[in-house]
Design an enzyme around this catalytic site. Sequence first.
Site: not given
Ligand code: RNT
Ligand code: ZN
Length: 418
Positions: A184, A225, A227, A258, A261, A285, A293, A295, A325
């Site tokens: 990513w 990955e 986004k 993810d 994302h 993820h 985003d 998390d 994640d």
């Molecule tokens: C970031 C991505 C990525 C990170 C990790 C820490 O937007 O989601 O995967 O969160 O690699």
């Molecule tokens: Zn991620």
Amino acid sequence: MNETVFNDAKEQYAKLGVDVDAAIAALKTIPLSLHCWQTDDVGGFETPDAELSGGGIQVTGNFPGKARNIDEMRTDLDKVNTLVPGTHRLALHMSYGEFGGKFVDRDSIAPEHFAGWISWAKERGMGLDFNGTFFSHPKAADGYTLSHPDKGIRDFWVEHGKRSREISSEMGEELGTPCICNTWVPDGTKDLPVDRLGYRARLVESLDAMMAPEYRDENMKDSVETKLFGIGSESYVVGSHEFYLGYALSRDKMICLDMGHFHPTESIADKLSSVYLFFRELLLHVSRPVRWDSDHVVIFNDDVADLTRELVRCSRIKDTHIGLDFFDGTMNRIGAYAIGSRAVLKGLLAAFLEPHDQLKTYDLEGNAFARLALLERARTLPIGTVWDRYCEEMGVVGDAGLIDSVMDYERNVLAGRN
Ligand code: RNT
Ligand code: ZN
């Protein structure tokens, strides 16, 4: 657990054609890829006080007890392993190597820096997954890495990416299970770019250079990955979903979806049945975006239930690598880690307990009412009883015991760290 209570739950499911024992057996076979970075707010161990910076991702909170070094992180991970039923994998980031107090720049990190992790994982029967770290670095400060207009900077990150793949292959070979190497990059810009195409073309070129060395599938597999946006990359992300769908498909790589994302109303659960038709495997993820985003700690909410249901309904779990994640520094990090990991397992259990055959029949008959009514009924079936039974069988505390177990750890271990 009281056998009568469990048998009653089993009976309720049996009436709908669901075999609880088979669901429990299926859940046992699924490894999650636990993300090491929940223990230390994505800091890593390159310097003693390393912090996440840049890349459009952010951790908030400074709850005491964060892992400050590899030993503390390993202690925390062992605790997490006692709280999450089953044997799982560990996902590391390049910034979590054992650098022996020396500065090792990102283009010089090598397999030897992960020898300790490999033995650690081997002792625990865990597989490892891996990620290049294309953020928290001066050469990422402009917001671009692999797509940077400056060739010197691109080359630096290409070398980093090559090394992430080499280390992954070593991990997979040593542990006898393919290491998923996820790439990513944060590349993007806050405000309107003009040369959208140019950045994307350079990203293709850099990725191709980075992916040139070939490794055996049984040792490592690549994923990329996608986004939509990040903090500071609201207007343009180079590695968008369309970009990586095209890239991965044309290069026979996996994509990583993810949950945070995409546009907030978009659900990755809906994407799986499309992606499965064109990809052999993919990486997830599992995260929890709250308006962005962010998390947040994963919980057993509708998004997770929808996702896990799709995994089971499509019968493609074996082709799906389920990574976590999320990172939250506002609460006990180990407790948060346990909540999120257990939530994904609960989601999977709920999906295995779904009266799938009957639902599919209603679906194909076009009986929208009956389909919805049964979906509603399924929501309140005694999944909690089956989950407690599963935890008990796996020698892990049930939800009723989680708080005490985590609070003990906070008093006995985490409190001593400040
Ligand atoms: C970031 C991505 C990525 C990170 C990790 C820490 O937007 O989601 O995967 O969160 O690699
Ligand atoms: Zn991620």
